[in-house]
Design a protein around this motif. Structure first.
Motif, short mmCIF file in Angstrom:
data_model
loop_
_atom_site.label_atom_id
_atom_site.label_comp_id
_atom_site.label_asym_id
_atom_site.label_seq_id
_atom_site.Cartn_x
_atom_site.Cartn_y
_atom_site.Cartn_z
N ALA A 126 23.18 47.94 26.06
CA ALA A 126 22.86 46.83 26.95
C ALA A 126 24.12 46.25 27.61
O ALA A 126 24.15 45.93 28.80
N ARG A 127 25.21 46.11 26.75
CA ARG A 127 26.47 45.62 27.33
C ARG A 127 27.01 46.56 28.39
O ARG A 127 27.50 46.14 29.45
N ALA A 128 26.94 47.86 28.14
CA ALA A 128 27.43 48.84 29.13
C ALA A 128 26.62 48.76 30.41
O ALA A 128 27.17 48.82 31.53
N GLU A 129 25.27 48.66 30.30
CA GLU A 129 24.43 48.57 31.49
C GLU A 129 24.72 47.30 32.28
O GLU A 129 24.81 47.31 33.51
N LEU A 130 24.86 46.18 31.53
CA LEU A 130 25.17 44.91 32.21
C LEU A 130 26.53 44.98 32.91
O LEU A 130 26.68 44.53 34.06
N LEU A 131 27.53 45.60 32.22
CA LEU A 131 28.85 45.74 32.84
C LEU A 131 28.78 46.58 34.10
O LEU A 131 29.42 46.29 35.11
N ARG A 132 27.98 47.67 34.07
CA ARG A 132 27.85 48.52 35.25
C ARG A 132 27.23 47.76 36.43
O ARG A 132 27.69 47.85 37.56
N GLN A 133 26.15 47.01 36.13
CA GLN A 133 25.49 46.26 37.21
C GLN A 133 26.42 45.20 37.79
O GLN A 133 26.51 45.03 39.01
N LEU A 134 27.12 44.46 36.92
CA LEU A 134 28.05 43.43 37.41
C LEU A 134 29.18 44.05 38.23
O LEU A 134 29.62 43.50 39.25
N THR A 135 29.66 45.22 37.78
CA THR A 135 30.74 45.89 38.52
C THR A 135 30.26 46.32 39.91
O THR A 135 30.97 46.13 40.92
N ALA A 136 29.05 46.88 40.00
CA ALA A 136 28.52 47.30 41.30
C ALA A 136 28.32 46.10 42.23
O ALA A 136 28.67 46.15 43.42
N GLU A 137 27.77 44.99 41.67
CA GLU A 137 27.59 43.79 42.49
C GLU A 137 28.93 43.24 42.97
O GLU A 137 29.07 42.83 44.12
N ALA A 138 29.92 43.23 42.08
CA ALA A 138 31.25 42.73 42.47
C ALA A 138 31.88 43.59 43.55
O ALA A 138 32.50 43.09 44.51
N GLN A 139 31.74 44.93 43.42
CA GLN A 139 32.31 45.81 44.45
C GLN A 139 31.63 45.61 45.79
O GLN A 139 32.28 45.58 46.84
N THR A 140 30.29 45.46 45.78
CA THR A 140 29.57 45.24 47.04
C THR A 140 30.00 43.93 47.70
O THR A 140 30.26 43.86 48.90
N ALA A 141 30.07 42.85 46.85
CA ALA A 141 30.49 41.55 47.40
C ALA A 141 31.92 41.60 47.92
O ALA A 141 32.25 41.04 48.97
N ALA A 142 32.80 42.31 47.18
CA ALA A 142 34.20 42.41 47.62
C ALA A 142 34.31 43.16 48.93
O ALA A 142 35.07 42.79 49.84
N ALA A 143 33.53 44.28 49.08
CA ALA A 143 33.57 45.04 50.32
C ALA A 143 33.08 44.20 51.50
O ALA A 143 33.67 44.22 52.59
N ALA A 144 32.01 43.42 51.28
CA ALA A 144 31.51 42.55 52.35
C ALA A 144 32.54 41.50 52.72
O ALA A 144 32.77 41.19 53.90
N THR A 145 33.17 40.93 51.68
CA THR A 145 34.21 39.91 51.95
C THR A 145 35.38 40.51 52.72
O THR A 145 35.90 39.91 53.67
N VAL A 146 35.79 41.72 52.34
CA VAL A 146 36.91 42.38 53.05
C VAL A 146 36.54 42.63 54.51
O VAL A 146 37.35 42.42 55.42
N ARG A 147 35.28 43.09 54.74
CA ARG A 147 34.88 43.35 56.14
C ARG A 147 34.88 42.05 56.95
O ARG A 147 35.33 42.04 58.10
N ARG A 148 34.38 40.96 56.35
CA ARG A 148 34.38 39.68 57.07
C ARG A 148 35.80 39.22 57.36
O ARG A 148 36.11 38.76 58.47
N VAL A 149 36.66 39.35 56.35
CA VAL A 149 38.06 38.91 56.55
C VAL A 149 38.74 39.76 57.62
O VAL A 149 39.47 39.25 58.49
N GLU A 150 38.50 41.09 57.57
CA GLU A 150 39.11 41.96 58.59
C GLU A 150 38.59 41.63 59.98
O GLU A 150 39.37 41.58 60.95
N ALA A 151 37.27 41.41 60.11
CA ALA A 151 36.72 41.06 61.43
C ALA A 151 37.28 39.74 61.93
O ALA A 151 37.67 39.61 63.11
#
Length: 530
Positions: free
Chosen positions: A165-190
């Motif tokens: 369960a901890r591994a699954e939760l860590l994977r989901q949180l990591t994917a959400e963080a990467q998606t949010a970071a990529a969106a933030t980077v695109r907004r900052v770059e634009a």
């Protein structure tokens, strides 16, 4: 009878003298009475003043007596006050002693009470800590049991262990963080791109506005004002001999009647036009215009080319705000006053580029002096491209390095056409300033350079014929004036040479309209008497 008259006269004189004596006595008595009255009034005034002085003295003595009495009273009061102060000081000392004794007793009682309170508080804290620790241990035991029970129930319900369960939760949180970071980077770059574009436009617009200068495009004519109408006849000379000789020497068309009060010098070659301008100005200033003076003025104008280059180089450096240039660099810079690039005067282009580069460097925080200096010198090699092999960027960078310019300035010169990488921000600013100055509307005309190149090819083609000493393209290329060596071309061959040159031009060059070829052969003989 005579004696009687004398006696009568004497009596009359005595009577008159007696009357005068009486009058004098009366006046003396009046003066005496007046003096007595004055003396009496003075005595009265003196008595009055003496009485006043005595009264004042009496009052002064009375005041002194009163003052002495007051002084004695003040002395007695001071003695009484001193006695009272001593008594008060004694009372204060006694009160201070009593207060110190009371304070010491109070401090001792307070210290005793504080020690007792501290002992009681420490005992209470120890008891409360023991109770709190016991309560925390009981709560932790109950929480651990509840967590264990909840985990067992969750594992039983989900079919996953806690580690899975901890591994699954860590994977989901990591994917959400990467998606949010990529969106933030695109907004900052634009946002950064929009901000950078807006700032770049503002900086370039500000630099272009502040560095607004007159057009730097080169004209093919020079206008000289005539000091008087009489000078026009002197320039033309008898049967036009002066103007013909002037045109033959300089290779410049002289138009006297085109504009009222003005002489127009027309030629595609800026060097010839400048020499002709200097020579004609000297002739008009002197007033004596004849073949001998024309030849002397032309020779002096040619000899002063280096001095004019120095003046133009110093003036350009001063306008651009650059100081401390090597004298050789200043002279080479001044030579560019006669050089054009697509119709744009190169020296004016360098000054304009230096001003633009300095403005942009100031806006973005770069080194203003380096940007200004490199922009002023970036086309320096164009003055030597016909003498030294290599591109003008390479030639200019090598020349600047030999004369003590810094590495940043040399790199800005060498990299302004991307022949070498730009190592500094200032080198990039040189490219920006060069492009802004060249791209400004009306700055360059491509057809001008093509026209000049065609005229130069025409002169080289004509000069390749045997016996030709000098070939001059005039009247915008519609006339060729050819000066031949008298010893190589006789008079009988002049016509044949003119026809041969015309046929050669027809075969090798394409041109609009017609080109008139004029061959000039002049023989001079000179001797010296004496």
């Amino acid at each position: 009878m005579q004696d009687v008259a004398i006696v009568v006269g004497l009596l009359a004189a005595c009577l008159v003298a007696l009357v005068l004596v009486l009058l004098a006595r009366r006046e003396a008595a009046a003066v005496r009475r007046q003096a007595q009255d004055d003396v009496q009034s003075i005595r009265d005034e003196a008595r009055t003043a003496l009485a006043d002085a005595q009264r004042r003295e009496a009052r002064a003595a009375e005041r002194e007596q009163h003052a002495a009495t007051a002084e004695r009273a003040a002395t007695e009061q001071e003695r009484a006050a001193r006695t009272a102060n001593e008594a008060a000081a004694d009372l204060r000392r006694r009160a201070a002693e009593q207060a110190a004794t009371a304070a010491a007793a109070a401090a001792e009682r307070l210290a005793t009470a504080e020690r007792e309170a501290a002992r009681v508080a420490a005992a209470a804290e120890r008891e409360a800590a023991d109770q709190r620790a016991a309560a925390e241990r009981q709560a932790a035991d109950r929480l651990a049991a509840a967590a264990q029970e909840a985990a067992e129930r969750l594992e039983a319900t989900s079919g996953l262990t806690a580690a899975e369960a901890r591994a699954e939760l860590l994977r989901q949180l990591t994917a959400e963080a990467q998606t949010a970071a990529a969106a933030t980077v695109r907004r900052v770059e634009a946002q950064a791109r929009r901000t950078a574009d807006a700032r770049v436009r503002r900086v370039l617009a500000t630099a272009a506005q502040r560095a607004a200068v007159p057009t730097s495009s080169q004209a093919a004519v020079t206008l000289l004002p005539l000091p008087s109408d009489e000078m026009k006849g002197r320039i033309i000379g008898k049967e036009g001999r002066n103007i013909r000789l002037f045109e033959a020497l300089t290779g410049v068309n002289v138009l006297v009647d085109e504009t009222p009060g003005t002489v127009v010098l027309s030629c595609f070659d800026a060097d010839r036009r400048e020499v002709a301008q200097v020579a004609l100005e000297a002739l008009m200033a002197d007033g004596r215009i004849n073949p001998q003076r024309i030849e002397a003025a032309y020779a002096e104008a040619q000899a002063g080319a280096d001095e004019r280059a120095d003046e133009a180089g110093h003036a350009a450096a001063e306008r651009a705000g650059v100081r401390g240039l090597d004298p050789e660099l200043v002279r080479v810079l001044g030579r560019l006053r006669l050089r054009t690039s697509f119709g744009q005067n190169v020296l004016e282009h360098l000054v304009e580029s230096a001003l633009i580069a300095a403005q942009v460097a100031g806006e973005i925080g770069a080194d203003v002096d380096v940007a200004r200096r490199a922009a002023l010198l970036h086309d320096l090699g164009k003055a030597l491209t016909g003498e030294v092999p290599g591109t003008h960027a390479q030639v200019g960078a090598a020349l600047a390095a030999r004369h003590g310019e810094s590495e940043a300035v040399v790199n800005g010169i060498a990299a302004h056409h991307d022949e070498v990488p730009a190592d500094t921000v200032e080198a990039v600013l040189v490219q920006v300033a060069d492009a802004m100055s060249a791209a400004r509307p009306g700055a360059r005309r491509e057809d001008t350079d093509q026209h000049v190149e065609r005229l130069e090819q025409l002169e080289e083609l004509v000069a390749s014929h045997a016996g030709v000493r000098r070939a001059l393209a005039m009247a915008a290329g519609r006339e060729m004036r050819v000066v031949v060596e008298p010893s190589a071309v006789p008079d009988t061959e002049i016509g044949r040479l003119a026809v041969e040159i015309a046929r050669h031009i027809e075969q090798d060059l394409s041109y609009p309209g017609e080109i008139k070829v004029t061959v000039v052969r002049e023989v001079r003989a000179s001797a010296t008497a004496g």
